[in-house]
Motif scaffolding. Structure first.
Motif, PDB file in Angstrom:
ATOM      1  N   CYS A  55     -73.776  -3.183 -52.734  1.00 45.81           N
ATOM      2  CA  CYS A  55     -72.895  -2.127 -53.725  1.00 45.81           C
ATOM      3  C   CYS A  55     -73.342  -1.964 -54.972  1.00 45.81           C
ATOM      4  O   CYS A  55     -73.959  -2.991 -55.618  1.00 45.81           O
ATOM      5  CB  CYS A  55     -71.422  -2.623 -53.721  1.00 45.81           C
ATOM      6  N   HIS A  56     -73.304  -0.896 -55.531  1.00 46.94           N
ATOM      7  CA  HIS A  56     -73.919  -0.449 -56.715  1.00 46.94           C
ATOM      8  C   HIS A  56     -72.824  -0.742 -58.038  1.00 46.94           C
ATOM      9  O   HIS A  56     -73.068  -0.534 -58.962  1.00 46.94           O
ATOM     10  CB  HIS A  56     -74.469   1.171 -56.872  1.00 46.94           C
ATOM     11  N   LEU A  57     -71.276  -0.892 -57.379  1.00 48.67           N
ATOM     12  CA  LEU A  57     -70.452  -0.753 -58.464  1.00 48.67           C
ATOM     13  C   LEU A  57     -69.158  -1.712 -58.030  1.00 48.67           C
ATOM     14  O   LEU A  57     -69.249  -1.743 -56.488  1.00 48.67           O
ATOM     15  CB  LEU A  57     -69.831   0.724 -58.420  1.00 48.67           C
ATOM     16  N   ILE A  58     -68.640  -2.605 -58.593  1.00 45.23           N
ATOM     17  CA  ILE A  58     -67.482  -3.307 -58.214  1.00 45.23           C
ATOM     18  C   ILE A  58     -66.290  -2.686 -59.155  1.00 45.23           C
ATOM     19  O   ILE A  58     -66.538  -2.544 -60.253  1.00 45.23           O
ATOM     20  CB  ILE A  58     -67.864  -4.966 -58.157  1.00 45.23           C
ATOM     21  N   GLN A  59     -65.126  -2.544 -58.552  1.00 40.04           N
ATOM     22  CA  GLN A  59     -64.116  -2.221 -59.270  1.00 40.04           C
ATOM     23  C   GLN A  59     -62.704  -2.762 -59.037  1.00 40.04           C
ATOM     24  O   GLN A  59     -62.548  -3.396 -57.852  1.00 40.04           O
ATOM     25  CB  GLN A  59     -64.096  -0.672 -58.927  1.00 40.04           C
TER      26      GLN A  59
ATOM     27  N   LEU B  21     -65.187 -10.785 -68.412  1.00 37.55           N
ATOM     28  CA  LEU B  21     -66.037 -10.976 -67.199  1.00 37.55           C
ATOM     29  C   LEU B  21     -67.139  -9.814 -66.974  1.00 37.55           C
ATOM     30  O   LEU B  21     -67.900  -9.655 -66.118  1.00 37.55           O
ATOM     31  CB  LEU B  21     -65.352 -11.125 -65.751  1.00 37.55           C
ATOM     32  N   GLY B  22     -66.999  -8.873 -67.881  1.00 31.14           N
ATOM     33  CA  GLY B  22     -67.884  -7.756 -67.862  1.00 31.14           C
ATOM     34  C   GLY B  22     -67.436  -6.480 -67.357  1.00 31.14           C
ATOM     35  O   GLY B  22     -68.203  -5.226 -67.354  1.00 31.14           O
TER      36      GLY B  22
ATOM     37  N   LYS C 117     -73.039  -7.675 -54.648  1.00 35.69           N
ATOM     38  CA  LYS C 117     -74.384  -7.385 -54.719  1.00 35.69           C
ATOM     39  C   LYS C 117     -75.041  -7.507 -53.492  1.00 35.69           C
ATOM     40  O   LYS C 117     -76.034  -6.858 -52.809  1.00 35.69           O
ATOM     41  CB  LYS C 117     -75.114  -8.392 -55.917  1.00 35.69           C
TER      42      LYS C 117
ATOM     43  N   THR D 262     -64.293  -3.052 -53.977  1.00 36.52           N
ATOM     44  CA  THR D 262     -63.013  -2.878 -54.620  1.00 36.52           C
ATOM     45  C   THR D 262     -62.323  -4.497 -54.439  1.00 36.52           C
ATOM     46  O   THR D 262     -62.150  -4.943 -53.292  1.00 36.52           O
ATOM     47  CB  THR D 262     -62.203  -1.903 -54.212  1.00 36.52           C
TER      48      THR D 262
ATOM     49  N   ILE E 233     -68.470 -10.898 -57.198  1.00 37.50           N
ATOM     50  CA  ILE E 233     -69.611  -9.801 -57.866  1.00 37.50           C
ATOM     51  C   ILE E 233     -70.907 -10.348 -57.017  1.00 37.50           C
ATOM     52  O   ILE E 233     -71.592  -9.227 -56.656  1.00 37.50           O
ATOM     53  CB  ILE E 233     -69.918 -10.178 -59.471  1.00 37.50           C
TER      54      ILE E 233
END
Lengths: 154, 154
Positions: A119-123, A140-141, A115, A87, A111
């Motif tokens: 982490c499988h997700l960034i929020q 940025l995606g 990785k 996060t 990001i």
């Protein structure tokens, strides 16, 4: 190329400059208190962040100057088959450096770091009042799939 | 009064029932893997959560039955003059117990717990596809002031 940025963990010697950046912002100016000596609450929070292996306070530097900051928190969850998430919070660029890609480089660095940490997700959440920020993160995606809800407790 | 709920930290003996709840959900069913033996990734995440003093996995119990779960993460930030925040995630109620106020009691418990831990703010994100959830959280006093952005990393 105007920017030659280095990224590193913040040290306590950086704290004054970081708080100055956080306070120098349309929303930050209402809720921060940048004065000398720095309110002790900032120092305590800094120590709590740096003592926690699941929190990193990252500064972007141009030479000896600090031009940006972000905090990344790594959290293990049961959801997504026990996946870790990163996060991002408190992203700020020094006002004199805005529009030069510092924010982009900060987030791209975050990001890659997420990785590396598996982490499988960034929020992140962004205040709906910051109209440009939403577009910035979408470029940025990031996908604005969620509502970000807050409740002030005191 | 139908509900007599107790709240406590989850133990590893609860893990199977918790994963069953997380998987028994329109979104969860697509991304979880509830099988025997339980995938080791859940056990590893459970151990990481419970080893971290800034994470709490809370179960709501009715007698010996687990009827709800939530994870609360406490994070120190420099923003808001060095304020701590509580983040709620992974809120689930056992399907047979939905509509009986378990979710409300879980979140109310979380709010009180966040206050005791000295947090100035409690926050969460909710998937825009969960139409009822937004109204549920707003009724409890949360404000949808932010966009919640996510990016899948793998």
């Amino acid at each position: 190329m105007d920017r030659e940025l280095n990224f590193r963990l913040a040290t306590e010697q950086d704290l004054d400059k970081i708080v100055a950046m956080i306070a120098d912002d349309p929303l930050g100016s209402k809720r921060e208190k940048y004065e000398q000596p720095l309110p002790v609450s900032y120092r305590k929070a800094f120590q709590a962040i740096t003592a926690d292996p699941n929190n990193e306070l990252i500064v972007a530097c141009k030479g000896n100057d600090i031009v940006g900051v972000q905090q990344i928190t790594y959290t293990p969850y049961l959801t997504y088959q026990g996946g870790w998430r990163a996060t991002i919070e408190g992203v700020r660029t020094r006002s004199s450096e805005r529009g030069k890609g510092v924010g982009t480089d900060l987030i791209q660095w975050g990001i890659q770091r997420a990785k590396k940490r598996g982490c499988h997700l960034i929020q992140l959440t962004t205040d709906k009042k910051r109209k440009d920020a939403l577009r910035f993160y979408e470029r940025l995606g990031f996908k604005a799939t969620h509502e970000g809800l807050k409740m002030t407790l005191y």
